[in-house]
Design a protein around this motif. Structure first.
Motif, PDB file in Angstrom:
ATOM      1  N   GLU A 177      83.568  72.425  55.791  1.00  0.00           N
ATOM      2  CA  GLU A 177      84.483  73.128  54.894  1.00  0.00           C
ATOM      3  C   GLU A 177      85.427  72.149  54.210  1.00  0.00           C
ATOM      4  OE1 GLU A 177      86.517  75.941  57.363  1.00  0.00           O
ATOM      5  OE2 GLU A 177      85.015  77.505  57.028  1.00  0.00           O
ATOM      6  N   ARG A 179      88.953  71.622  53.641  1.00  0.00           N
ATOM      7  CA  ARG A 179      90.149  72.193  54.249  1.00  0.00           C
ATOM      8  C   ARG A 179      91.111  71.094  54.664  1.00  0.00           C
ATOM      9  NH1 ARG A 179      88.598  75.558  59.236  1.00  0.00           N
ATOM     10  NH2 ARG A 179      90.875  75.681  59.375  1.00  0.00           N
ATOM     11  N   THR A 184      92.167  76.442  54.009  1.00  0.00           N
ATOM     12  CA  THR A 184      90.734  76.327  53.752  1.00  0.00           C
ATOM     13  C   THR A 184      90.430  76.727  52.317  1.00  0.00           C
ATOM     14  OG1 THR A 184      90.231  76.864  56.062  1.00  0.00           O
ATOM     15  CG2 THR A 184      88.434  77.086  54.479  1.00  0.00           C
ATOM     16  N   ASN A 187      83.641  76.759  51.803  1.00  0.00           N
ATOM     17  CA  ASN A 187      82.575  76.125  52.566  1.00  0.00           C
ATOM     18  C   ASN A 187      81.661  75.299  51.657  1.00  0.00           C
ATOM     19  OD1 ASN A 187      82.000  78.979  51.733  1.00  0.00           O
ATOM     20  ND2 ASN A 187      79.900  78.325  52.181  1.00  0.00           N
TER      21      ASN A 187
END
Length: 306
Positions: A177, A179, A184, A187
């Motif tokens: 991901e 993040r 976040t 993905n």
């Protein structure tokens, strides 16, 4: 050790940045000017290379300086509709397969966002090719203006997420991901054009990261041209891109806000988002090289561990 940007070039960068804001897109001249960024380049002398030089009268060992620096390999764009690639000169080869919806950057949305994407060889590669002969500047492994990824050609993978929707990275939450801590952005897998993200810049950044992940590797189940090359004697090319690793790659915002600094995603979004949902970055990656001073490369030593 770092290159100093001449005053005239700095003034040119400022003028072209203003032109970018006024015209609402970028062109090859502004992209070339943006590459004059010492902070993105991170030029360093890191070691020594040893070569075996032989003549009819015998052989001897020669040395050359080993340098490390980042190079802008590609311009990666993410955009909603056909003909909206922020890089004006490449619009003709970057038509999309499906238009994304118009979204005002002042509003939040919960629906899935779809973006078209391209990765085109950075025009600065022509300069790196010329400077490579000096032995103190590495040559990019990409070719200027060559398309390495066009989402319009990668139909099934980009639109239908096939077959990557079945990959473990796509099925296991928290795996691969973009993040930073609890923040976040999205993905990496499946590496297609759809991403769930209410912030348009963050959604586009995830798309750009997916494209870089594809083109920096060989043998991916996508229609693309790999930029990954095997290093030769005295040349060390970068490893495949890995999200969040600023030592492995960096992004420089080109549109809608042009910056003279680089960072890995997640970074700081532009102060004003693109009204049409179009974004572009320069992908910088680290190279090491040294000048050939013999017929046979023996070995190299680094003065410190990075």
């Amino acid at each position: 050790m770092a290159f100093k940007t001449p005053r005239k070039l700095t003034a040119l960068c400022a003028a072209l940045t203003f032109a970018t804001s006024a015209q609402g897109n970028i062109n090859t001249a502004t992209i070339m000017a943006s590459s004059a960024s010492p902070s993105c380049l991170e030029y360093k002398v890191v070691g020594t290379c040893f070569w075996l030089f032989c003549t009819y009268f015998g052989c001897k060992v020669r040395t050359s300086t080993k340098v490390r620096h980042f190079l802008p390999e590609m311009v990666v764009s993410a955009y909603n509709h056909n003909g909206q690639n922020p890089w004006s000169e490449v619009n003709v080869i970057s038509q999309g397969v499906k238009g994304g919806e118009y979204r005002s950057p002042q509003k939040n949305y919960s629906q899935l966002t779809f973006k078209n994407a391209t990765a085109i060889g950075h025009p600065q590669g022509a300069i790196s090719s010329l400077l490579n002969s000096t032995g103190y500047y590495c040559q990019s492994q990409t070719t200027p203006f060559v398309p390495y990824f066009l989402s319009s050609l990668d139909y099934f993978a980009w639109q239908q997420n096939l077959p990557e929707m079945f990959y473990p990275e796509a099925l296991i939450p928290g795996m691969r991901e973009v993040r930073s801590g609890a923040d976040t952005w999205g993905n990496i897998f499946p590496r297609g054009g759809a991403v769930t993200q209410v912030h348009d810049y963050k959604a586009s950044a995830v798309i750009a990261q997916r494209v870089a992940d594809i083109v920096s590797r060989n043998g991916q189940l996508h229609i693309y041209q790999s930029s990954a090359r095997t290093g030769g004697a005295g040349t060390w090319y970068p490893a495949p891109v890995k999200e969040g690793n600023a030592k492995n790659h960096k992004w420089q915002q080109l549109f809608p806000e042009m910056k003279q600094s680089c960072s890995a995603f997640p970074d700081t979004p532009p102060t004003i988002l693109s009204e049409k949902g179009n974004y572009a970055w320069a992908l910088w990656r680290p190279y090491k090289c040294c000048k050939r001073r013999g017929q046979t490369f023996l070995y190299s030593i680094d003065w410190y561990n990075e």
